[in-house]
Design an enzyme around this catalytic site. Sequence first.
Site, PDB file in Angstrom:
ATOM      1  N   THR A   1       1.997  -4.619   4.298  1.00  0.00           N
ATOM      2  CA  THR A   1       1.936  -5.006   5.714  1.00  0.00           C
ATOM      3  C   THR A   1       1.522  -6.466   5.931  1.00  0.00           C
ATOM      4  O   THR A   1       1.856  -7.049   6.954  1.00  0.00           O
ATOM      5  CB  THR A   1       0.939  -4.108   6.475  1.00  0.00           C
TER       6      THR A   1
ATOM      7  N   THR B   1       4.289  -9.056  14.941  1.00  0.00           N
ATOM      8  CA  THR B   1       3.106  -9.664  14.324  1.00  0.00           C
ATOM      9  C   THR B   1       2.201  -8.534  13.845  1.00  0.00           C
ATOM     10  O   THR B   1       2.095  -7.513  14.525  1.00  0.00           O
ATOM     11  CB  THR B   1       2.332 -10.482  15.403  1.00  0.00           C
TER      12      THR B   1
ATOM     13  N   THR C   1       0.821  -1.214   0.000  1.00  0.00           N
ATOM     14  CA  THR C   1       0.000   0.000   0.000  1.00  0.00           C
ATOM     15  C   THR C   1       0.858   1.268   0.000  1.00  0.00           C
ATOM     16  O   THR C   1       0.499   2.271  -0.630  1.00  0.00           O
ATOM     17  CB  THR C   1      -0.913  -0.012   1.245  1.00  0.00           C
TER      18      THR C   1
HETATM   19  N1  ASP Z   1      -2.295  -5.935   0.747  1.00  0.00           N
HETATM   20  C1  ASP Z   1      -1.289  -4.960   1.064  1.00  0.00           C
HETATM   21  C2  ASP Z   1       0.041  -5.670   1.105  1.00  0.00           C
HETATM   22  O1  ASP Z   1       0.351  -6.349   2.036  1.00  0.00           O
HETATM   23  C3  ASP Z   1      -1.626  -4.306   2.355  1.00  0.00           C
HETATM   24  C4  ASP Z   1      -0.642  -3.270   2.840  1.00  0.00           C
HETATM   25  O2  ASP Z   1       0.373  -2.945   2.279  1.00  0.00           O
HETATM   26  O3  ASP Z   1      -0.942  -2.733   3.915  1.00  0.00           O
HETATM   27  O4  ASP Z   1       0.785  -5.564   0.152  1.00  0.00           O
END
Ligand code: ASP
Length: 347
Positions: A94, A171, A18
């Site tokens: 994330t 985590t 993201t």
């Molecule tokens: N789906 C995204 C990822 O893990 C979520 C994020 O970056 O927060 O690439």
Amino acid sequence: MKTSNHQPKILIIYTGGTIGMIENPETLALQPFDFSHLMDNVPKVKKLHYDIDNIQFNPPIDSSNMDPSHWRDIALAIEENYDRYDGFVVLHGTDTMAFTASALSFMLENLSKPVIITGSQLPIGEVRTDGEENLITALQVAAAVDERGRPRIQEVAILFENYLWRGNRATKMSADNFNAFKSFNYPELAEIGLDIEYNTLYLRQVPPRPLKVCTDMDCNVMFLELNPGMTEQTLDYLLHTPNIKGIVLKTYGAGNTPTHPWFIKCIKEAVDRGVVIVNVTQCVNGGVNCSLYETGKALLDVGVISGYDITSEAAVTKLMFLFGQRYTAGMVKKYMASDLCGEVTIP
Ligand code: ASP
């Protein structure tokens, strides 16, 4: 915060997630951001006066698609550039960040420079983004040195919102809060407020040795999470997964499982077939204490090993790493019961 006298030299490795999204001014759609234009898009970074280069995954990926080949690419990029940079910032989605942080901590043996992984809950191109702040703080942490000019952080760490966590202890705990990560069994490495307050006692200090990068991972490992009512057929089927070498058995509480004779028998047969089974609690806080209840002790008696207070992310990547080094099941068990790089507290 203290930085060394020379201009800090930081390498950003942008993998996706993201954080890297920005609005296309014409179509208004979110699209991956080109980090070669970092200074134009996040002008505040200029104020740090660091010498920053970047490497990008092409194409950038959602971290749900991360696998050991990507961990290898990140580790090799760090190895190739190790002597030329003071620190590394990895921008990552994330969702699987804690797995990547754990895997890198095992792959980068003798790491004595900061590898700071960060991302964000809102795209860097959004007005209310947490991405800009996380990126800037991650750069500052990657550049920070102590009174003797040594890197403050000499390990893989996750920087998110108000905290810096040991990577193999963290985590993802929230899908929408800006404080998305937590390490439930190890204190924060730093608290980010008006200043960056390092928790000096808990930082990893390594004797100076050359970096050794081992990127082979064996994917014949898996989680087996218990639920009340799991049948013998289901358990036996999962334990007979073709080619499986290592299993992280996610148990209840302090490492407890049912004590039905069929349950213990299925587990014993798998151990006797040479499968390494590690007992890790489903609880986020606390760890496994196999001698506390009869149920946990029964597992120990049939050869299941305790994961103590390790996170499931660290346990599964540690198994991948150890089998990737072609160790025998006996050696894997021995290393699973040892602390390799701060991932577990052995009582
Ligand atoms: N789906 C995204 C990822 O893990 C979520 C994020 O970056 O927060 O690439």
